[in-house]
Design a protein around this motif. Structure first.
Motif, PDB file in Angstrom:
ATOM      1  N   HIS A 166       9.447  62.631  23.131  1.00  0.00           N
ATOM      2  CA  HIS A 166       9.374  62.979  24.584  1.00  0.00           C
ATOM      3  C   HIS A 166      11.103  63.553  23.457  1.00  0.00           C
ATOM      4  CE1 HIS A 166       7.401  61.759  27.202  1.00  0.00           C
ATOM      5  NE2 HIS A 166       7.961  60.565  27.380  1.00  0.00           N
ATOM      6  N   ALA A 167      11.279  63.731  22.633  1.00  0.00           N
ATOM      7  CA  ALA A 167      12.431  64.374  21.339  1.00  0.00           C
ATOM      8  C   ALA A 167      13.059  65.885  22.227  1.00  0.00           C
ATOM      9  CB  ALA A 167      12.513  64.195  20.238  1.00  0.00           C
ATOM     10  N   GLU A 168      11.702  67.031  22.041  1.00  0.00           N
ATOM     11  CA  GLU A 168      12.232  67.434  22.853  1.00  0.00           C
ATOM     12  C   GLU A 168      12.184  68.221  24.226  1.00  0.00           C
ATOM     13  OE1 GLU A 168      12.329  70.017  20.641  1.00  0.00           O
ATOM     14  OE2 GLU A 168      12.216  68.377  18.763  1.00  0.00           O
ATOM     15  N   ARG A 169      12.033  66.762  24.960  1.00  0.00           N
ATOM     16  CA  ARG A 169      12.531  67.813  26.396  1.00  0.00           C
ATOM     17  C   ARG A 169      13.765  67.434  27.235  1.00  0.00           C
ATOM     18  NH1 ARG A 169       7.334  64.956  28.006  1.00  0.00           N
ATOM     19  NH2 ARG A 169       7.916  65.339  30.609  1.00  0.00           N
ATOM     20  N   PRO A 170      13.514  68.129  28.387  1.00  0.00           N
ATOM     21  CA  PRO A 170      14.997  68.477  28.096  1.00  0.00           C
ATOM     22  C   PRO A 170      16.333  66.975  29.264  1.00  0.00           C
ATOM     23  CG  PRO A 170      14.094  69.443  30.291  1.00  0.00           C
ATOM     24  CD  PRO A 170      13.149  68.949  28.958  1.00  0.00           C
ATOM     25  N   PHE A 171      15.039  65.960  29.380  1.00  0.00           N
ATOM     26  CA  PHE A 171      15.812  64.662  29.202  1.00  0.00           C
ATOM     27  C   PHE A 171      16.167  63.734  28.513  1.00  0.00           C
ATOM     28  CE2 PHE A 171      11.170  64.588  30.547  1.00  0.00           C
ATOM     29  CZ  PHE A 171      11.043  63.704  29.683  1.00  0.00           C
ATOM     30  N   TYR A 172      15.777  64.013  27.569  1.00  0.00           N
ATOM     31  CA  TYR A 172      15.896  62.627  25.862  1.00  0.00           C
ATOM     32  C   TYR A 172      16.825  62.193  26.204  1.00  0.00           C
ATOM     33  CZ  TYR A 172      15.055  61.105  21.313  1.00  0.00           C
ATOM     34  OH  TYR A 172      14.390  60.484  20.058  1.00  0.00           O
ATOM     35  N   ASP A 173      17.862  63.006  26.245  1.00  0.00           N
ATOM     36  CA  ASP A 173      19.146  62.123  25.592  1.00  0.00           C
ATOM     37  C   ASP A 173      19.813  61.385  26.543  1.00  0.00           C
ATOM     38  OD1 ASP A 173      21.402  62.229  23.745  1.00  0.00           O
ATOM     39  OD2 ASP A 173      23.100  62.665  25.361  1.00  0.00           O
ATOM     40  N   GLU A 174      19.401  62.067  27.667  1.00  0.00           N
ATOM     41  CA  GLU A 174      19.990  61.513  29.231  1.00  0.00           C
ATOM     42  C   GLU A 174      18.614  59.671  29.417  1.00  0.00           C
ATOM     43  OE1 GLU A 174      18.689  61.784  34.277  1.00  0.00           O
ATOM     44  OE2 GLU A 174      18.826  63.483  32.791  1.00  0.00           O
TER      45      GLU A 174
ATOM     46  N   ALA B 289      15.964  53.511  20.761  1.00  0.00           N
ATOM     47  CA  ALA B 289      15.331  54.249  21.982  1.00  0.00           C
ATOM     48  C   ALA B 289      14.996  55.429  21.574  1.00  0.00           C
ATOM     49  CB  ALA B 289      16.342  54.306  23.517  1.00  0.00           C
ATOM     50  N   GLY B 290      16.125  56.103  20.811  1.00  0.00           N
ATOM     51  CA  GLY B 290      15.487  57.403  20.297  1.00  0.00           C
ATOM     52  C   GLY B 290      13.795  57.359  19.544  1.00  0.00           C
ATOM     53  N   GLU B 291      13.976  56.657  19.329  1.00  0.00           N
ATOM     54  CA  GLU B 291      12.934  56.474  18.049  1.00  0.00           C
ATOM     55  C   GLU B 291      11.916  56.011  18.806  1.00  0.00           C
ATOM     56  OE1 GLU B 291      12.365  56.590  14.957  1.00  0.00           O
ATOM     57  OE2 GLU B 291      10.488  55.666  15.170  1.00  0.00           O
ATOM     58  N   PHE B 292      11.844  54.640  19.742  1.00  0.00           N
ATOM     59  CA  PHE B 292      10.694  54.518  20.410  1.00  0.00           C
ATOM     60  C   PHE B 292      10.385  55.511  22.248  1.00  0.00           C
ATOM     61  CE2 PHE B 292       9.016  53.193  24.751  1.00  0.00           C
ATOM     62  CZ  PHE B 292       8.474  52.114  23.933  1.00  0.00           C
ATOM     63  N   TYR B 293      10.943  56.654  21.772  1.00  0.00           N
ATOM     64  CA  TYR B 293      11.022  57.266  22.695  1.00  0.00           C
ATOM     65  C   TYR B 293      10.697  58.696  22.005  1.00  0.00           C
ATOM     66  CZ  TYR B 293      10.926  55.172  27.320  1.00  0.00           C
ATOM     67  OH  TYR B 293      10.614  54.800  28.741  1.00  0.00           O
ATOM     68  N   LYS B 294      10.407  59.305  20.714  1.00  0.00           N
ATOM     69  CA  LYS B 294      10.724  60.064  19.466  1.00  0.00           C
ATOM     70  C   LYS B 294       9.597  60.984  20.279  1.00  0.00           C
ATOM     71  CE  LYS B 294       7.513  58.232  16.279  1.00  0.00           C
ATOM     72  NZ  LYS B 294       7.920  57.332  15.259  1.00  0.00           N
TER      73      LYS B 294
END
Ligand code: ADP
Ligand code: MG
Length: 140
Positions: free
Chosen positions: A54-62, A47-52
């Protein structure tokens, strides 16, 4: 307007509520054809790779935790102007802002758990489709 392909994901909040068929009906009613589809369970790393982007956005981990919290249905939609058409059918990111009748207005639970993903441009559509599907799996 040319025939396009776009990447759609039915997110874990929607698969949990058994909404795959109702969401697919919205796509088909809008003239979008589901030309590839599979149900998978992403790891948080996938999921992290797909949404990379957005990696710097505050909601990325969530966002990554949510996308790995249950099964998703990944799909390729085909149609005239499919990328923009799918974004219309989805509705705004925040369901509070989504037009009546859109998927997010009817089904989304929050700005984060908003039932569907859709590519936003031709370049991202091609990249996102190739993340999940081989060319031989896309059958128009
Ligand atoms: P979209 O999915 O409409 O293209 P974005 O690309 O801006 O929206 O964001 C990607 C996803 O990140 C959203 O669909 C949503 O799940 C999540 N997200 C966006 N904004 C927020 C937010 N403010 N708080 C929590 N999650 C968010
Ligand atoms: Mg987006």
């Amino acid at each position: 307007m040319a025939t396009e392909h776009t990447l759609s994901i039915i997110k874990p909040d929607a698969t949990a509520r058994n909404l795959t068929g109702k969401i697919n009906a919205k796509f088909e009613e809008a003239g979008l054809r589901i030309v590839a589809q599979k149900r998978i369970h992403l790891t948080k790393a996938q999921a992290g790779e797909f949404y990379k982007v957005h990696a710097e956005r505050p909601f990325y981990d969530e966002l990554c935790t949510f996308m790995a919290s249950g099964p998703v249905v990944v799909q390729v939609l085909e149609g005239e102007g499919a990328i923009a058409k799918n974004r219309e059918v989805m509705g705004a990111t925040n369901p509070a802002d989504a037009e009546p009748g859109t998927i997010r207005a009817e089904f989304a639970e929050s700005v984060g758990e908003n039932s569907v993903h859709g590519s936003d441009a031709p370049e991202t559509a091609a990249e996102e489709i190739s993340y999940f599907f081989a060319g031989i799996e896309v059958v128009g």
